[in-house]
Design an enzyme around this catalytic site. Structure first.
Site, PDB file in Angstrom:
ATOM      1  N   ARG A   1       9.657 -72.961 -31.947  1.00 19.33           N
ATOM      2  CA  ARG A   1       9.901 -72.334 -30.652  1.00 19.33           C
ATOM      3  C   ARG A   1       8.570 -72.081 -29.950  1.00 19.33           C
ATOM      4  O   ARG A   1       7.533 -71.881 -30.587  1.00 19.33           O
ATOM      5  CB  ARG A   1      10.644 -71.007 -30.813  1.00 19.33           C
ATOM      6  CG  ARG A   1      12.062 -71.132 -31.382  1.00 19.33           C
ATOM      7  CD  ARG A   1      12.717 -69.754 -31.415  1.00 19.33           C
ATOM      8  NE  ARG A   1      14.088 -69.824 -31.941  1.00 19.33           N
ATOM      9  CZ  ARG A   1      14.423 -69.657 -33.206  1.00 19.33           C
ATOM     10  NH1 ARG A   1      13.461 -69.417 -34.099  1.00 19.33           N
ATOM     11  NH2 ARG A   1      15.683 -69.729 -33.595  1.00 19.33           N
TER      12      ARG A   1
ATOM     13  N   LYS B   1      11.530 -64.649 -32.831  1.00 20.81           N
ATOM     14  CA  LYS B   1      12.892 -64.346 -32.399  1.00 20.81           C
ATOM     15  C   LYS B   1      13.709 -63.662 -33.495  1.00 20.81           C
ATOM     16  O   LYS B   1      14.407 -62.682 -33.240  1.00 20.81           O
ATOM     17  CB  LYS B   1      13.596 -65.625 -31.948  1.00 20.81           C
ATOM     18  CG  LYS B   1      14.993 -65.400 -31.411  1.00 20.81           C
ATOM     19  CD  LYS B   1      15.589 -66.679 -30.846  1.00 20.81           C
ATOM     20  CE  LYS B   1      16.978 -66.428 -30.258  1.00 20.81           C
ATOM     21  NZ  LYS B   1      17.557 -67.654 -29.653  1.00 20.81           N
TER      22      LYS B   1
ATOM     23  N   HIS C   1      12.313 -76.219 -24.963  1.00 18.81           N
ATOM     24  CA  HIS C   1      13.407 -75.963 -25.901  1.00 18.81           C
ATOM     25  C   HIS C   1      14.278 -77.204 -26.100  1.00 18.81           C
ATOM     26  O   HIS C   1      14.868 -77.385 -27.168  1.00 18.81           O
ATOM     27  CB  HIS C   1      14.261 -74.805 -25.390  1.00 18.81           C
ATOM     28  CG  HIS C   1      15.014 -74.101 -26.471  1.00 18.81           C
ATOM     29  ND1 HIS C   1      14.413 -73.256 -27.377  1.00 18.81           N
ATOM     30  CD2 HIS C   1      16.317 -74.140 -26.821  1.00 18.81           C
ATOM     31  CE1 HIS C   1      15.311 -72.790 -28.214  1.00 18.81           C
ATOM     32  NE2 HIS C   1      16.478 -73.299 -27.910  1.00 18.81           N
TER      33      HIS C   1
ATOM     34  N   ARG D   1      13.571 -79.251 -29.114  1.00 17.43           N
ATOM     35  CA  ARG D   1      14.120 -78.784 -30.399  1.00 17.43           C
ATOM     36  C   ARG D   1      15.454 -79.464 -30.698  1.00 17.43           C
ATOM     37  O   ARG D   1      15.731 -79.843 -31.843  1.00 17.43           O
ATOM     38  CB  ARG D   1      14.319 -77.262 -30.362  1.00 17.43           C
ATOM     39  CG  ARG D   1      13.075 -76.470 -30.684  1.00 17.43           C
ATOM     40  CD  ARG D   1      13.240 -75.000 -30.391  1.00 17.43           C
ATOM     41  NE  ARG D   1      14.373 -74.376 -31.020  1.00 17.43           N
ATOM     42  CZ  ARG D   1      14.411 -73.879 -32.256  1.00 17.43           C
ATOM     43  NH1 ARG D   1      13.354 -74.016 -33.041  1.00 17.43           N
ATOM     44  NH2 ARG D   1      15.486 -73.276 -32.721  1.00 17.43           N
TER      45      ARG D   1
ATOM     46  N   HIS E   1      17.368 -71.036 -37.619  1.00 18.95           N
ATOM     47  CA  HIS E   1      18.611 -70.383 -37.205  1.00 18.95           C
ATOM     48  C   HIS E   1      19.146 -69.501 -38.331  1.00 18.95           C
ATOM     49  O   HIS E   1      19.151 -69.903 -39.492  1.00 18.95           O
ATOM     50  CB  HIS E   1      19.673 -71.425 -36.841  1.00 18.95           C
ATOM     51  CG  HIS E   1      19.365 -72.178 -35.590  1.00 18.95           C
ATOM     52  ND1 HIS E   1      19.934 -73.404 -35.280  1.00 18.95           N
ATOM     53  CD2 HIS E   1      18.540 -71.891 -34.555  1.00 18.95           C
ATOM     54  CE1 HIS E   1      19.481 -73.827 -34.112  1.00 18.95           C
ATOM     55  NE2 HIS E   1      18.631 -72.930 -33.660  1.00 18.95           N
TER      56      HIS E   1
ATOM     57  N   TYR F   1      23.455 -77.416 -31.105  1.00 20.06           N
ATOM     58  CA  TYR F   1      22.481 -78.476 -30.920  1.00 20.06           C
ATOM     59  C   TYR F   1      23.055 -79.825 -31.348  1.00 20.06           C
ATOM     60  O   TYR F   1      22.742 -80.864 -30.779  1.00 20.06           O
ATOM     61  CB  TYR F   1      21.212 -78.189 -31.738  1.00 20.06           C
ATOM     62  CG  TYR F   1      20.383 -77.057 -31.189  1.00 20.06           C
ATOM     63  CD1 TYR F   1      19.255 -77.306 -30.443  1.00 20.06           C
ATOM     64  CD2 TYR F   1      20.739 -75.741 -31.418  1.00 20.06           C
ATOM     65  CE1 TYR F   1      18.487 -76.276 -29.933  1.00 20.06           C
ATOM     66  CE2 TYR F   1      19.987 -74.695 -30.918  1.00 20.06           C
ATOM     67  CZ  TYR F   1      18.856 -74.975 -30.173  1.00 20.06           C
ATOM     68  OH  TYR F   1      18.108 -73.957 -29.668  1.00 20.06           O
TER      69      TYR F   1
END
Length: 412
Positions: free
Chosen positions: A258, A283, A357, A360, A383, A392
């Site tokens: 990220r 995050k 992003h 990713r 995640h 995704y």
């Protein structure tokens, strides 16, 4: 006169600090000229101390531009005076000088009747370990709500009614569903806090509408391999800044890091002996260890040895304009990415957002094509929930059907 002598000493200290931070000689000369003019202006007008009002009056006197505060945009001449004066004020207040962007808006001042609970809520967000970028984003909604209440002549939280909440939400009637969901999240969080802290008699968060945004309702954009190659090829790797940007792009493309983690990446995070990158994700606050792949390693080495400015900062990647310090919390690298996209002549759809992003999700798709399992992809992307990863993976429906999901690895 003694006060102005002290101000001259402060000006000299600021210029010395900027010189040490690597400011260009032309910039130092410009700022020195502004400071000289400021001292003459204060002496002619019998000002004995510098504050924001005096500084803005000086800017207006020299440029003809009336600024309401040290925020907002001005023309080139106005900015040339605003920046050094603001630097001086910041140094006088904090005793230090670091990189900052002048805000487009004035600093938020909570309406008097809501100040206590507003500040307590800020403390609560800090205690919950919200990321700074998250707090800033949430406050954008909260500030609008508090100003709205002030406009509605509501003087305290006890006076907030469901009708006020409904009327405020009506301002977002044309917003996209995903943003509406964000607004509702912030409102629910704040109104619930007010009730639990006895600032309201009723839990107004219960009056908020239930809007269900399906996790699979939005398909993220992903890049094809050829476009990624063109993007990387557009970076000038002979240029110091290009060396930095190339290494950053590789970390996103190859490791799925990220932007927040790249901004915060520190030199000790790189273990050259074990060829690993170890960090705590901004995050999720979870530790993660990733392989320091050969192409990334060589790109980082090239940057550290031949591109990175001299700086005491412990961050791997730093700004390439003085002061050579860490990036700000809201730096997204979007401007640099767009410049490379244009240079590479990429044909990107106009109706999609192609930020860092999106690279990713490209990694997720590529991993899926190699038959990597969902838990492995989730771990790589950092995640906490495999359902997040599945968003995704919608970019490759065919590959998703082939994805090997081990039931034993997934907690039901």
């Amino acid at each position: 006169m003694d006060e102005l002598h002290d101000l001259q000493t402060t000006m000299d200290a600021v210029l010395k600090l900027q010189r040490e931070q690597g400011y260009a000689q032309s910039t130092l000369k410009l700022h020195q000229g502004v400071y000289h003019g400021l001292l003459k202006f204060m002496q002619a007008n019998n000002y004995t101390s510098l504050n924001e009002i005096v500084g803005l009056e000086f800017v207006r006197n020299r440029t003809g531009t009336t600024m309401e505060g040290f925020y907002g945009r001005g023309d080139q001449k106005t900015n040339a005076y605003m920046k050094p004066v603001q630097n001086l004020l910041v140094y006088m207040k904090t005793g230090s000088l670091s990189y900052y962007m002048r805000s487009k808006l004035s600093d938020f001042q909570s309406p008097e009747g809501f100040e206590e609970e507003y500040l307590l809520f800020q403390d609560a967000c800090e205690e919950r370990h919200y990321a700074k970028a998250t707090i800033i984003s949430n406050n954008q909604v909260l500030h609008k709500f508090l100003n709205f209440l002030d406009e509605e002549n509501v003087s305290e939280s006890l006076g907030i009614t469901p009708s006020h909440v409904t009327k405020f939400l009506g301002r977002y009637s044309t917003a996209k569903p995903k943003y509406v969901a964000t607004v509702l999240y912030v409102m629910r969080n704040y109104l619930s806090f007010l009730y639990k802290q006895d600032f309201t008699k009723d839990d107004l968060s219960r009056s908020l509408p239930k809007v269900r945004i399906m996790r699979n309702a939005f398909i993220p954009y992903s890049w094809n391999t050829e476009d990624v190659k063109k993007l990387l090829g557009a970076v000038d790797r002979a240029d110091p800044k290009g060396k930095r940007d190339y290494a950053i792009l590789l970390m996103v493309v190859r490791l799925g890091l990220r932007v927040s983690d790249i901004r915060g990446l520190k030199l000790p995070s790189l273990n050259w002996n074990r060829k690993t990158i170890t960090l705590t994700m901004q995050k999720t606050k979870r530790p993660i260890e990733l392989p320091l792949l050969d192409d990334i390693g060589w790109a980082v080495i090239d940057y550290l040895k031949n591109g990175r400015p001299q700086t005491p900062s412990d961050r791997v990647f730093v700004r390439h304009r003085a002061p050579f310090d860490a990036f700000g919390e809201n730096e997204s690298f979007q401007r640099d990415l767009h410049r490379y996209m244009v240079k590479a002549r990429l044909d990107i759809p106009l109706d999609v957002h192609c930020g860092m992003h999106s690279l990713r999700s490209t990694l997720a798709r590529n991993m899926l094509k190699t038959n990597a399992s969902l838990p492995i992809i989730a771990e790589t992307l950092g995640h906490q929930n495999i359902n997040t990863t599945s968003i995704y993976l919608k970019i490759d429906i065919t590959g998703l059907r082939r994805c090997a999901l081990d039931p034993d690895e997934v907690a039901l």
